[in-house]
Scaffold this motif. Structure first.
Motif, PDB file in Angstrom:
ATOM      1  N   ALA A   8       0.821  -1.211   0.000  1.00 59.62           N
ATOM      2  CA  ALA A   8       0.000   0.000   0.000  1.00 59.62           C
ATOM      3  C   ALA A   8       0.854   1.259   0.000  1.00 59.62           C
ATOM      4  N   LYS A   9       2.074   1.181   0.561  1.00 62.25           N
ATOM      5  CA  LYS A   9       2.938   2.351   0.635  1.00 62.25           C
ATOM      6  C   LYS A   9       3.623   2.659  -0.695  1.00 62.25           C
ATOM      7  N   VAL A  10       3.680   1.698  -1.598  1.00 60.25           N
ATOM      8  CA  VAL A  10       4.346   1.919  -2.873  1.00 60.25           C
ATOM      9  C   VAL A  10       3.546   2.931  -3.685  1.00 60.25           C
ATOM     10  N   ALA A  24       6.243  11.293  -2.770  1.00 62.40           N
ATOM     11  CA  ALA A  24       7.294  10.456  -2.182  1.00 62.40           C
ATOM     12  C   ALA A  24       8.677  11.011  -2.485  1.00 62.40           C
ATOM     13  N   ALA A  25       8.853  11.554  -3.689  1.00 62.36           N
ATOM     14  CA  ALA A  25      10.142  12.144  -4.058  1.00 62.36           C
ATOM     15  C   ALA A  25      10.436  13.379  -3.205  1.00 62.36           C
ATOM     16  N   ARG A  71      13.595  13.882  -0.727  1.00 64.85           N
ATOM     17  CA  ARG A  71      14.520  15.018  -0.829  1.00 64.85           C
ATOM     18  C   ARG A  71      14.616  15.768   0.488  1.00 64.85           C
ATOM     19  N   ALA A  72      13.480  15.931   1.154  1.00 62.06           N
ATOM     20  CA  ALA A  72      13.494  16.637   2.442  1.00 62.06           C
ATOM     21  C   ALA A  72      14.309  15.867   3.474  1.00 62.06           C
ATOM     22  N   GLU A  73      14.137  14.549   3.504  1.00 59.20           N
ATOM     23  CA  GLU A  73      14.900  13.728   4.450  1.00 59.20           C
ATOM     24  C   GLU A  73      16.386  13.781   4.130  1.00 59.20           C
TER      25      GLU A  73
END
Length: 203
Positions: free
Chosen positions: A49-51, A61-62, A66-68
């Protein structure tokens, strides 16, 4: 009159039935491997489900990735981790210069308080106090200039002792530009305290 076969003569016991049921529950017909438990199945479902499936989900998600990554880089830079430093900050020579500058008391750290006092005296309406404030400010600026000149010679002397044969190109400006910033604004963050004894070796 009739003989019963071996399969008929051996009645099924509760233990036999239970063992057969457990064995069939643990295996998947035709695959021969254990059936996932409920917990494992739920974890796999959550992972699927997370994909991200749609373009919008992929973009979100991108952005999160990037933030992380940016947060990780900032923390690495603050800590002085060589993997995350800019090229100008890398290497043992630059690390020593940062520590040397950070271990010194710099008059630049008192500039802000002096400016505040000068402004208060200037707006007090008293010409004498305003003149005193201006004099104090000029003396502080002069002390900062003298301190930068001394820093230049001391850094070069220390580099010649600790890193003989190493290029010192750009080291003077690197030291002065760091010393001209107040300590809490410096990046990478200071790793030593004022007056702290520095290590003998930086390699």
């Amino acid at each position: 009159m009739f003989r019963r076969s071996k399969s008929e003569s051996a009645p099924e016991t509760p233990e036999t039935t239970s063992a057969t049921t457990d064995a069939s529950a643990r295996t998947t017909p035709g695959k021969g491997r254990p059936t996932p438990s409920r917990k494992e199945a739920e974890a796999a479902a959550k992972a699927r489900a997370k994909v991200p499936r749609t373009r919008k989900e992929q973009a979100a998600a991108a952005r999160v990735a990037r933030a992380e990554n940016s947060a990780k880089v900032r923390e690495g830079m603050k800590a002085g981790d060589e993997r995350f430093l800019l090229p100008r900050d890398k290497g043992p020579v630059r690390r020593f210069i940062r520590d040397y500058v950070d271990s010194r008391f710099s008059f630049i750290d008192v500039i802000v308080p002096v400016l505040i006092v000068t402004m208060i005296l200037s707006y007090s309406g008293n010409q004498t106090l305003a003149g005193i404030g201006s004099t104090v400010l000029m003396l502080t600026v002069l002390l900062v200039i003298v301190d930068m000149i001394q820093l230049r010679f001391r850094v070069r002397r220390q580099l010649a002792q600790r890193f003989p044969g190493e290029s010192t190109k750009g080291t003077t400006w690197y030291a002065i530009s760091r010393a001209m910033q107040m300590k809490f604004m410096r990046m990478p963050k200071a790793q030593v305290k004022i007056g702290q004894q520095l290590p003998e070796h930086y390699r």
